[in-house]
Design an enzyme around this catalytic site. Structure first.
Site, PDB file in Angstrom:
ATOM      1  N   LYS A 143       2.270   1.641   5.250  1.00 44.94           N
ATOM      2  CA  LYS A 143       1.013   1.237   5.905  1.00 44.94           C
ATOM      3  C   LYS A 143       1.136  -0.203   6.429  1.00 44.94           C
ATOM      4  O   LYS A 143       0.642  -0.525   7.510  1.00 44.94           O
ATOM      5  CB  LYS A 143      -0.165   1.366   4.947  1.00 44.94           C
ATOM      6  N   GLU A 191      -4.039  -1.889   0.018  1.00 50.09           N
ATOM      7  CA  GLU A 191      -2.813  -1.900  -0.782  1.00 50.09           C
ATOM      8  C   GLU A 191      -1.690  -2.694  -0.111  1.00 50.09           C
ATOM      9  O   GLU A 191      -0.719  -3.066  -0.765  1.00 50.09           O
ATOM     10  CB  GLU A 191      -2.362  -0.465  -1.091  1.00 50.09           C
ATOM     11  N   TYR A 236       4.264   3.949  -0.096  1.00 50.72           N
ATOM     12  CA  TYR A 236       3.034   4.172   0.695  1.00 50.72           C
ATOM     13  C   TYR A 236       2.547   2.868   1.307  1.00 50.72           C
ATOM     14  O   TYR A 236       2.341   2.773   2.524  1.00 50.72           O
ATOM     15  CB  TYR A 236       1.944   4.796  -0.184  1.00 50.72           C
TER      16      TYR A 236
HETATM   17  P1  NAD Z   1      -5.681  12.304   3.527  1.00 53.48           P
HETATM   18  O1  NAD Z   1      -4.306  12.405   2.960  1.00 53.48           O
HETATM   19  O2  NAD Z   1      -6.819  12.956   2.824  1.00 53.48           O
HETATM   20  O3  NAD Z   1      -5.689  12.880   5.024  1.00 53.48           O
HETATM   21  C1  NAD Z   1      -4.672  12.609   5.941  1.00 53.48           C
HETATM   22  C2  NAD Z   1      -4.840  13.556   7.120  1.00 53.48           C
HETATM   23  O4  NAD Z   1      -3.804  13.261   8.073  1.00 53.48           O
HETATM   24  C3  NAD Z   1      -4.689  15.038   6.748  1.00 53.48           C
HETATM   25  O5  NAD Z   1      -5.711  15.805   7.363  1.00 53.48           O
HETATM   26  C4  NAD Z   1      -3.320  15.407   7.296  1.00 53.48           C
HETATM   27  O6  NAD Z   1      -3.221  16.790   7.677  1.00 53.48           O
HETATM   28  C5  NAD Z   1      -3.209  14.472   8.484  1.00 53.48           C
HETATM   29  N1  NAD Z   1      -1.803  14.196   8.851  1.00 53.48           N
HETATM   30  C6  NAD Z   1      -0.795  13.841   8.020  1.00 53.48           C
HETATM   31  N2  NAD Z   1       0.344  13.700   8.713  1.00 53.48           N
HETATM   32  C7  NAD Z   1       0.045  13.949  10.016  1.00 53.48           C
HETATM   33  C8  NAD Z   1       0.795  13.938  11.222  1.00 53.48           C
HETATM   34  N3  NAD Z   1       2.106  13.650  11.223  1.00 53.48           N
HETATM   35  N4  NAD Z   1       0.155  14.242  12.380  1.00 53.48           N
HETATM   36  C9  NAD Z   1      -1.168  14.538  12.382  1.00 53.48           C
HETATM   37  N5  NAD Z   1      -1.921  14.577  11.284  1.00 53.48           N
HETATM   38  C10 NAD Z   1      -1.327  14.281  10.101  1.00 53.48           C
HETATM   39  O7  NAD Z   1      -5.943  10.750   3.714  1.00 53.48           O
HETATM   40  P2  NAD Z   1      -7.302   9.931   3.593  1.00 53.48           P
HETATM   41  O8  NAD Z   1      -7.517   9.560   2.172  1.00 53.48           O
HETATM   42  O9  NAD Z   1      -8.359  10.648   4.352  1.00 53.48           O
HETATM   43  O10 NAD Z   1      -6.884   8.595   4.372  1.00 53.48           O
HETATM   44  C11 NAD Z   1      -7.086   8.486   5.792  1.00 53.48           C
HETATM   45  C12 NAD Z   1      -6.578   7.124   6.241  1.00 53.48           C
HETATM   46  O11 NAD Z   1      -7.304   6.099   5.549  1.00 53.48           O
HETATM   47  C13 NAD Z   1      -5.098   6.868   5.933  1.00 53.48           C
HETATM   48  O12 NAD Z   1      -4.543   6.178   7.032  1.00 53.48           O
HETATM   49  C14 NAD Z   1      -5.120   6.012   4.689  1.00 53.48           C
HETATM   50  O13 NAD Z   1      -4.001   5.172   4.630  1.00 53.48           O
HETATM   51  C15 NAD Z   1      -6.397   5.225   4.903  1.00 53.48           C
HETATM   52  N6  NAD Z   1      -7.068   4.751   3.675  1.00 53.48           N
HETATM   53  C16 NAD Z   1      -7.343   5.614   2.658  1.00 53.48           C
HETATM   54  C17 NAD Z   1      -8.028   5.159   1.524  1.00 53.48           C
HETATM   55  C18 NAD Z   1      -8.397   6.096   0.393  1.00 53.48           C
HETATM   56  O14 NAD Z   1      -8.914   5.629  -0.627  1.00 53.48           O
HETATM   57  N7  NAD Z   1      -8.185   7.391   0.509  1.00 53.48           N
HETATM   58  C19 NAD Z   1      -8.407   3.818   1.443  1.00 53.48           C
HETATM   59  C20 NAD Z   1      -8.113   2.953   2.506  1.00 53.48           C
HETATM   60  C21 NAD Z   1      -7.452   3.440   3.627  1.00 53.48           C
HETATM   61  P1  TYD Z   2      -5.162   6.999  -6.770  1.00 50.45           P
HETATM   62  O1  TYD Z   2      -6.418   7.792  -6.673  1.00 50.45           O
HETATM   63  O2  TYD Z   2      -3.849   7.711  -6.655  1.00 50.45           O
HETATM   64  O3  TYD Z   2      -5.288   5.814  -5.700  1.00 50.45           O
HETATM   65  P2  TYD Z   2      -4.326   4.506  -5.475  1.00 50.45           P
HETATM   66  O4  TYD Z   2      -3.088   4.628  -6.260  1.00 50.45           O
HETATM   67  O5  TYD Z   2      -4.080   4.565  -3.996  1.00 50.45           O
HETATM   68  O6  TYD Z   2      -5.167   3.329  -5.904  1.00 50.45           O
HETATM   69  O7  TYD Z   2      -5.170   6.230  -8.165  1.00 50.45           O
HETATM   70  C1  TYD Z   2      -6.222   5.322  -8.495  1.00 50.45           C
HETATM   71  C2  TYD Z   2      -5.841   4.683  -9.801  1.00 50.45           C
HETATM   72  O8  TYD Z   2      -5.869   5.679 -10.830  1.00 50.45           O
HETATM   73  C3  TYD Z   2      -4.425   4.115  -9.800  1.00 50.45           C
HETATM   74  O9  TYD Z   2      -4.413   2.912 -10.574  1.00 50.45           O
HETATM   75  C4  TYD Z   2      -3.604   5.185 -10.512  1.00 50.45           C
HETATM   76  C5  TYD Z   2      -4.603   5.801 -11.475  1.00 50.45           C
HETATM   77  N1  TYD Z   2      -4.388   7.236 -11.784  1.00 50.45           N
HETATM   78  C6  TYD Z   2      -4.338   7.654 -13.110  1.00 50.45           C
HETATM   79  O10 TYD Z   2      -4.471   6.862 -14.064  1.00 50.45           O
HETATM   80  N2  TYD Z   2      -4.148   8.997 -13.343  1.00 50.45           N
HETATM   81  C7  TYD Z   2      -3.976   9.909 -12.350  1.00 50.45           C
HETATM   82  O11 TYD Z   2      -3.752  11.119 -12.631  1.00 50.45           O
HETATM   83  C8  TYD Z   2      -4.041   9.459 -10.992  1.00 50.45           C
HETATM   84  C9  TYD Z   2      -3.885  10.419  -9.852  1.00 50.45           C
HETATM   85  C10 TYD Z   2      -4.257   8.100 -10.767  1.00 50.45           C
END
Ligand code: NAD
Ligand code: TYD
Length: 352
Positions: free
Chosen positions: A163, A135, A159
């Site tokens: 990042k 992103e 967000y």
């Molecule tokens: P998540 O929100 O599920 O988990 C985040 C974790 O970090 C939680 O366990 C939370 O308790 C912990 N945390 C938050 N603030 C904290 C702090 N101040 N100190 C210690 N721990 C803390 O997130 P996720 O989806 O597992 O994402 C993990 C990483 O991967 C993030 O850096 C995110 O930007 C990156 N990422 C996520 C996605 C996705 O699709 N979810 C994709 C690409 C990159």
């Molecule tokens: P999300 O899972 O929040 O991931 P990101 O915004 O980081 O890509 O959302 C994925 C896509 O789905 C995004 O285009 C927003 C859309 N979305 C909905 O249409 N409805 C919803 O309730 C949510 C949570 C997301």
């Protein structure tokens, strides 16, 4: 040897820790603040496992991070901890600046002090692996090529801006201080233990509860989707063989429009848990769009494929089926996650 993982009780971090022990006995120190998104239940299978050392704490707490580094002497830090939900960042960006920017800064400074005092092989082997997102590159037009590592950073949400800031700090700590860093920028993950505020798990739990399936705007926004364990294998590949100071995009070559994702989830539920009231797609409800909603993300993953031989093991079809099956087999997990705090969020975001 030991690694320090931050955010290892969240969605991707807990999958990473569980996956790690499938191929390694190397201990993991897991530092996680257990915010609303952190869930130790994800790691219940490691409860009596001496290889997993869980520490509840904040990555902004420099004294704690210093103490963990001095005590456990990790050979690497794999940094997942973050605030990760775009919609929450729109309602309250402060927590994102604190954890994602200040927290990463704190870790980098602690790592710099620790690594600076290492010697010989230990110094040469140390890695700071920063886990980031696609992103940071902003939004693509329909005909644009997918994001390459050379794309300009154009983050659009609080967000993604937080990042992007953290990625820049990691880059600067390498260039200025020589800290041995690698960064991965991954597309949207899905799979087990995904908190049901994100698109795919939200659609599954709402459908099972007979609730509306809220699709933002016209539902034609495109994301690239990667099964979470494929992200974990990509991180392991970069940690083991990535070139210092480089970034690697990780993606599944699975560009899908949101509405198609929702319809796929509905069709799988129709097959696996038919609802006597009718097809789940009847619950699809178009709602107000997200402000500043990025239209399209897509990842060019050729660098990690070419340089490190990484490939995803799952196609979207196999991964989404596994995911729906996991949620059907773990309804207790989802209902325990749907706590009071989470319900407050739902009413703030979607109204009554
Ligand atoms: P998540 O929100 O599920 O988990 C985040 C974790 O970090 C939680 O366990 C939370 O308790 C912990 N945390 C938050 N603030 C904290 C702090 N101040 N100190 C210690 N721990 C803390 O997130 P996720 O989806 O597992 O994402 C993990 C990483 O991967 C993030 O850096 C995110 O930007 C990156 N990422 C996520 C996605 C996705 O699709 N979810 C994709 C690409 C990159
Ligand atoms: P999300 O899972 O929040 O991931 P990101 O915004 O980081 O890509 O959302 C994925 C896509 O789905 C995004 O285009 C927003 C859309 N979305 C909905 O249409 N409805 C919803 O309730 C949510 C949570 C997301």
């Amino acid at each position: 040897m030991t690694i320090l993982v931050t955010g290892g009780a969240g969605f991707i971090g807990s999958n990473f820790v569980l996956d790690w022990f499938k191929t390694s006995d190397e201990p993991v120190v897991n530092l996680d603040a257990l915010t609303y998104a952190g869930n130790l239940e994800n790691l219940a299978s490691l409860k009596d496992d001496a290889r997993h050392i869980f520490v509840k704490g904040d990555i902004c707490d420099r004294a704690l991070v210093d103490q963990l580094l001095a005590t456990h002497r990790p050979r690497a830090i794999v940094h997942f901890a973050a605030e990760s939900h775009v919609d929450r960042s729109i309602h309250g960006p402060g927590a994102f600046m604190r954890t994602n920017v200040e927290g990463t800064f704190t870790l980098l400074e602690a790592a710099r002090g620790y690594w600076g005092a290492l010697e010989g092989d230990a110094k040469a082997a140390f890695r700071f692996h920063h886990v980031s997102t696609d992103e940071v590159y902003g939004s693509l037009k329909p005909q644009d090529p997918p994001f390459a590592e050379t794309n300009a950073y154009e983050p659009n949400s609080p967000y993604s801006a937080s990042k992007a800031a953290s990625d820049h700090l990691v880059r600067a700590w390498h260039h200025t201080y020589g800290l041995p860093v690698v960064t991965t920028n991954c597309s949207n993950n899905y799979g087990p233990y995904h908190f049901p505020e994100k698109l795919i798990p939200l659609m599954i739990v709402n459908a099972l509860a007979g609730k509306p399936l809220p699709v933002y705007g016209d539902g034609q926004q495109i994301r690239d989707w990667l099964y979470v364990t494929d992200h974990c294998s990509g991180i392991r590949a970069v940690l083991a063989g990535g070139t210092l100071g480089e970034t690697y995009n990780i993606g599944g070559w699975n560009e899908k429009a949101n509405i198609d994702i929702v319809k796929t989830v509905c069709a799988l539920l129709d097959e696996l848990r038919p609802d006597p009231a009718g097809p789940y797609a009847r619950l699809i409800t178009y709602v107000k769009d997200r402000p500043g909603h990025d239209r399209r993300y897509a990842i060019d993953a050729r660098k990690i494929e070419r340089d490190l031989g990484w490939r995803p093991a799952e196609t979207f079809e196999t991964g989404i089926r596994k995911t729906v099956q996991w949620y059907l087999a773990n309804e207790d997990w989802a209902s325990r996650v749907l706590s009071g705090a989470y319900r407050e969020w739902v009413s703030k975001q979607y109204g009554a």
